[in-house]
Design an enzyme around this catalytic site. Structure first.
Site, PDB file in Angstrom:
ATOM      1  N   CYS A 105       0.863  -1.174   0.000  1.00 23.28           N
ATOM      2  CA  CYS A 105       0.000   0.000   0.000  1.00 23.28           C
ATOM      3  C   CYS A 105       0.900   1.224   0.000  1.00 23.28           C
ATOM      4  CB  CYS A 105      -0.936   0.005   1.207  1.00 23.28           C
ATOM      5  SG  CYS A 105      -2.008   1.456   1.263  1.00 23.28           S
ATOM      6  N   CYS A 118      -3.582   0.065   6.448  1.00 25.39           N
ATOM      7  CA  CYS A 118      -2.482  -0.777   5.962  1.00 25.39           C
ATOM      8  C   CYS A 118      -1.167  -0.509   6.678  1.00 25.39           C
ATOM      9  CB  CYS A 118      -2.315  -0.600   4.462  1.00 25.39           C
ATOM     10  SG  CYS A 118      -3.798  -0.996   3.505  1.00 25.39           S
ATOM     11  N   GLN A 121      -1.287  -2.030  10.044  1.00 27.21           N
ATOM     12  CA  GLN A 121      -1.221  -3.486   9.979  1.00 27.21           C
ATOM     13  C   GLN A 121       0.193  -3.981   9.680  1.00 27.21           C
ATOM     14  OE1 GLN A 121      -4.353  -4.489   7.122  1.00 27.21           O
ATOM     15  NE2 GLN A 121      -5.610  -5.186   8.835  1.00 27.21           N
ATOM     16  N   GLU A 144      -1.223  -3.857  -5.049  1.00 26.66           N
ATOM     17  CA  GLU A 144      -1.694  -2.497  -4.768  1.00 26.66           C
ATOM     18  C   GLU A 144      -3.167  -2.324  -5.133  1.00 26.66           C
ATOM     19  OE1 GLU A 144      -1.357   0.910  -3.117  1.00 26.66           O
ATOM     20  OE2 GLU A 144       0.651   0.448  -3.858  1.00 26.66           O
ATOM     21  N   GLY A 145      -3.926  -1.747  -4.207  1.00 25.05           N
ATOM     22  CA  GLY A 145      -5.340  -1.493  -4.478  1.00 25.05           C
ATOM     23  C   GLY A 145      -6.143  -2.757  -4.711  1.00 25.05           C
ATOM     24  N   ARG A 146      -5.791  -3.843  -4.008  1.00 25.24           N
ATOM     25  CA  ARG A 146      -6.420  -5.164  -4.200  1.00 25.24           C
ATOM     26  C   ARG A 146      -6.172  -5.709  -5.602  1.00 25.24           C
ATOM     27  NH1 ARG A 146     -12.373  -4.492  -1.300  1.00 25.24           N
ATOM     28  NH2 ARG A 146     -11.635  -3.516   0.600  1.00 25.24           N
ATOM     29  N   THR A 166     -15.092   1.447  -1.554  1.00 32.58           N
ATOM     30  CA  THR A 166     -13.939   0.829  -2.218  1.00 32.58           C
ATOM     31  C   THR A 166     -14.356  -0.159  -3.299  1.00 32.58           C
ATOM     32  OG1 THR A 166     -12.868   0.912  -0.047  1.00 32.58           O
ATOM     33  CG2 THR A 166     -11.720  -0.290  -1.772  1.00 32.58           C
ATOM     34  N   ASP A 178     -11.641  -7.801  -5.787  1.00 35.07           N
ATOM     35  CA  ASP A 178     -10.335  -8.231  -5.282  1.00 35.07           C
ATOM     36  C   ASP A 178      -9.748  -9.251  -6.250  1.00 35.07           C
ATOM     37  OD1 ASP A 178      -8.149  -9.161  -3.863  1.00 35.07           O
ATOM     38  OD2 ASP A 178      -9.196  -9.237  -1.947  1.00 35.07           O
ATOM     39  N   ARG A 180      -6.390 -10.205  -6.178  1.00 32.45           N
ATOM     40  CA  ARG A 180      -5.085 -10.633  -5.685  1.00 32.45           C
ATOM     41  C   ARG A 180      -4.911 -12.157  -5.746  1.00 32.45           C
ATOM     42  NH1 ARG A 180      -5.306  -7.395  -0.077  1.00 32.45           N
ATOM     43  NH2 ARG A 180      -7.480  -8.043  -0.313  1.00 32.45           N
TER      44      ARG A 180
END
Length: 253
Positions: A105, A118, A121, A144-146, A166, A178, A180
């Site tokens: 992030c 982020c 975390q 980045e950005g899911r 989001t 998402d 990822r």
């Protein structure tokens, strides 16, 4: 001509990990002293380079460290992103170890943005791993950005400032909520540790990705905090739209 002493030094720190659909060239471990709340904590750092083309995979299986050095400057790696992992303690053999799959992030991790949690975390995970005595934090650079990338994330932020959440912003830009993928990171994890792990996450998709790979996940630890007026809607959307575990946590099934 390449210095053979350089080749010999690097050869001891380079491994090739063959997966079903890719091959990863892993470099490390490297001593990395990290500042955590004013205290220097020593981690071991690895970085990996994924090779996905069939030609590249075949070449990688027979490539030498000398060949890699010769080709390195032609890879233009500064224009791409590579993932890495911070390892603490006896990660391979400790009976219990914590892991965190942390998505890059740029705004939160680097600039300390309060629009998300982020950065909190990231630092909190490293503290938890160090306090536990053994663990690893995977820093996933193409997430980045899911999974939509930094430029697209900037556009999504503009839409969020107009009231979209989001998920809605990502969908309006033509992405899924998402996208990822954790396969490469899990491949590295399985190379570094065979024993069970405890996953630090609020995201059930990360948990499912690990379990589907055959990795033994013995527990999950939630990671909530740094909630403010700036990220309250973002965090609420994670739970209500993206299915993240609620703040109180859920038992591992």
């Amino acid at each position: 001509m390449i210095d053979q002493q350089v080749v010999s030094v690097l050869d001891k720190k380079i491994q090739t990990i063959v997966l079903a659909e890719s091959t990863n060239v892993l470099v490390g471990p490297i001593n990395l002293p990290v500042n955590l709340d004013g205290e220097t904590v020593m981690f071991k750092w690895y970085c990996w380079l994924p090779i996905t083309s069939q030609e590249g995979i075949k070449a990688c299986k027979t490539a030498t460290t000398e060949t890699l050095i010769k080709q390195l400057s032609s890879f233009n790696l500064a224009e791409k992103q590579q993932s890495s992992v911070l390892v603490y303690g006896d990660f391979e053999d400790a009976e219990h170890a914590l892991i965190r799959m942390h998505s890059i992030c740029h705004t939160g991790d680097i600039f300390g943005s309060k629009r998300c949690d982020c950065g909190y975390q990231l630092e909190q995970s490293m503290k938890m791993i160090a306090a536990h005595g053994a663990g690893a934090l995977f820093y996933l650079a193409n997430h980045e950005g899911r999974g939509i990338g930094l430029f697209s994330k900037a556009m999504a932020y503009i839409l969020q400032e107009q009231g979209l959440d989001t998920v809605e912003a990502n969908l309006e830009l033509g992405f899924v909520d998402d996208s990822r993928n954790y396969a490469d990171a899990i491949g590295i994890l399985q190379h570094l540790r065979k024993k069970p792990v405890t996953l630090i996450t609020n995201n059930p998709k990360k948990l499912e990705a690990l379990k589907s790979s055959g990795m033994n996940v013995e527990a999950r630890i939630p990671l909530w905090g740094d909630i403010s007026e700036f990220n309250e809607k973002y965090l609420k959307t994670k739970v209500e739209r993206s299915g993240h575990f609620a703040e109180s946590g859920e038992p591992l099934q």
